[in-house]
Design a protein around this motif. Sequence first.
Motif, short mmCIF file in Angstrom:
data_model
loop_
_atom_site.label_atom_id
_atom_site.label_comp_id
_atom_site.label_asym_id
_atom_site.label_seq_id
_atom_site.Cartn_x
_atom_site.Cartn_y
_atom_site.Cartn_z
N ARG A 192 0.71 -1.12 -0.19
CA ARG A 192 0.29 0.20 -0.50
C ARG A 192 1.11 1.30 0.14
N GLU A 193 2.76 0.59 0.16
CA GLU A 193 3.10 3.06 0.53
C GLU A 193 4.40 1.86 0.44
N HIS A 194 5.14 3.36 0.47
CA HIS A 194 6.52 3.03 0.75
C HIS A 194 7.49 2.58 -0.44
N HIS A 195 7.32 1.36 -1.18
CA HIS A 195 7.97 0.99 -1.84
C HIS A 195 7.31 -0.12 -3.13
N CYS A 196 7.76 -0.81 -4.04
CA CYS A 196 7.47 -1.86 -5.07
C CYS A 196 8.51 -2.29 -5.84
N VAL A 197 8.28 -3.50 -5.47
CA VAL A 197 8.94 -4.91 -5.81
C VAL A 197 9.03 -5.05 -6.99
N LEU A 198 9.95 -4.97 -8.21
CA LEU A 198 9.33 -4.91 -9.92
C LEU A 198 10.23 -6.36 -10.20
N ARG A 199 9.63 -7.57 -10.87
CA ARG A 199 10.06 -8.53 -11.51
C ARG A 199 10.82 -7.90 -13.13
N TYR A 200 12.32 -8.55 -13.47
CA TYR A 200 12.25 -7.98 -14.87
C TYR A 200 12.64 -9.11 -15.55
N THR A 201 11.55 -9.50 -16.42
CA THR A 201 12.74 -11.25 -16.87
C THR A 201 13.33 -10.56 -19.04
N LEU A 202 13.99 -11.10 -18.78
CA LEU A 202 15.28 -10.69 -19.46
C LEU A 202 15.90 -11.96 -20.68
N GLU A 203 15.36 -11.74 -22.07
CA GLU A 203 15.63 -12.49 -23.11
C GLU A 203 17.21 -11.77 -23.68
N GLY A 204 17.98 -13.25 -24.02
CA GLY A 204 18.92 -12.29 -24.48
C GLY A 204 20.16 -13.47 -24.88
N MET A 205 20.80 -13.20 -25.18
CA MET A 205 22.08 -13.89 -26.05
C MET A 205 23.70 -14.53 -25.53
N ARG A 206 24.11 -14.81 -25.09
CA ARG A 206 25.48 -14.72 -25.05
C ARG A 206 26.29 -13.40 -25.71
N SER A 207 27.74 -12.86 -24.99
CA SER A 207 28.48 -12.47 -26.28
C SER A 207 28.96 -12.31 -27.70
N ASN A 208 28.69 -13.93 -27.39
CA ASN A 208 29.46 -14.09 -28.70
C ASN A 208 28.63 -15.25 -29.27
N GLY A 209 27.02 -14.96 -29.53
CA GLY A 209 25.88 -15.54 -30.00
C GLY A 209 25.07 -16.06 -29.70
N ALA A 210 25.52 -16.82 -28.93
CA ALA A 210 25.12 -18.40 -28.23
C ALA A 210 24.11 -18.11 -27.80
N GLU A 211 22.84 -18.47 -27.33
CA GLU A 211 21.41 -18.58 -26.74
C GLU A 211 21.83 -18.43 -25.79
N ALA A 212 21.01 -18.32 -24.86
CA ALA A 212 20.93 -18.06 -23.47
C ALA A 212 19.70 -18.13 -22.07
N PRO A 213 19.86 -18.39 -22.03
CA PRO A 213 18.97 -19.10 -20.76
C PRO A 213 17.86 -17.84 -19.77
#
Length: 496
Positions: A192-213
Amino acid sequence: MMGQSGATAASLNAFDALRSKALREELPGLEAAFDERQMGRHLQGALFEGDDRYIIERCDRGKAAYVPGEGCVVQYVIEVRDQACSLVRQALVSGRLFASTRASRMHFESCVTLAAAMRGRNDVAPFATRVATLEPLAMNVSLYPVDGELPTLVGATDPATVLEILRDALPGANATPFVPVQCRVDVAHYPREHHCVLRYTLEGMRSNGAEAPRVTVFGKVAGNDRGALTAVAVPALRERLHARKTRAFTVPRSLGFVAGLRLTLLEAISGVPRISRLLRERLQGGSGADGAPTLEGSIDAAACVAAGLHTSGIALGSSRPAPDELVELAQARIVLQRLSPHLGAAFHEWLEAAAAYAGGSDPWPACFSHGDFSPSQLLFSGEQCGLIDFDTVCQAEPALDLGHFLAYLRVSACKAGASASAGGREATERLCARFLDAYMVECGHGPGAREALRVRVQLYEMVSLLRLAFHSWRKFKPARLELAVGLIRGRIAEWQ
């Protein structure tokens, strides 16, 4: 002397803030704000301004809290149907009640700029306006994430903004660099007050182009800069734990504090809270969950976590001495005496008893403490235990964390029906004793120190129960207030 029916009515009024005549007089729109059907009509007119393409089909009142001197915050979850395509979507609306229309207008002005910053965002596209004043109720309503108390929440919920921030923060925090390309933002916890917790779900890849969870990051937005302390304290604690050879526990990795958004970023850790569930299964005669940890094992783990915090030697956080805790409760007493005299009179007696008890023992040296150490802050994944929520870290007596944990453990036991039977009460006492014994063994305390610490723990347990009682009243939770009052009376009876 008050008759039995009068005493019963006074007791009901004490437990339920919504029954307080003084509070209803202070906030004329209170009763209407708790009427879901009436609020659905108000929100339909205010948020859509006559556009009949969108219809609010459902309005559910969520969390609510009276904030002394400021008004009352009420949340609503609405379901909106687009009649052009029959699509139904949910939205979260925050309402803030004031004592007068003038006060609500002043607050409204502070939200207008925030609402303008939402233009073009899909999450509020159907709505004609994102903030409005309901003059008959002296109430402002705003669509999430517009929140006058958390002005940076608008920016912290913008996927593009957060993506840029995390692109800088994540590569240095992982052994194999992860490059996020897409960010989804969800609400994890919005009290109700003071703060809010957010969940950030990120899609991406490794710096070498490989897939990443996928990678999950939690962000906490506050109305002040307290997250800056978390960003320093968490790495310090991780470093101390890494250097130790004793039983360790998991702490999330800090990804920093974004001052401009008042946003604290922490990587997710695995696990779920289990102590309350295991306790409920035990007290209700269930066989208990398979695997680890057991209830006793989870209690031992909690004690080890507390000992690890308190012996870490970290000198961060402001001081929280017992006299300051009692002063805060004295302010709560004043509010209750004004708005709920029956409860206020009892609260006064309980607080006097706590103050007298505090004077009968010497305080312990302050140490690094969690500040909100409860079963819900401990996550279990197999045998591994993790600790979360560090925005209340402080320097306090060890008993502050220990008493707080025991207070909430007892509340969980009461919710599970422990107070209804002698066996349930005995089982709860054994678990509370086990927690303290395990903590003292972990810290290496001798017999004299153990007895002295138990006295201070009982004081801080009472402090936590009194605070819980006040917060339960102002958050319109009469059932939880009744549990807290029963525990307070029981603990004070043991002192006499």
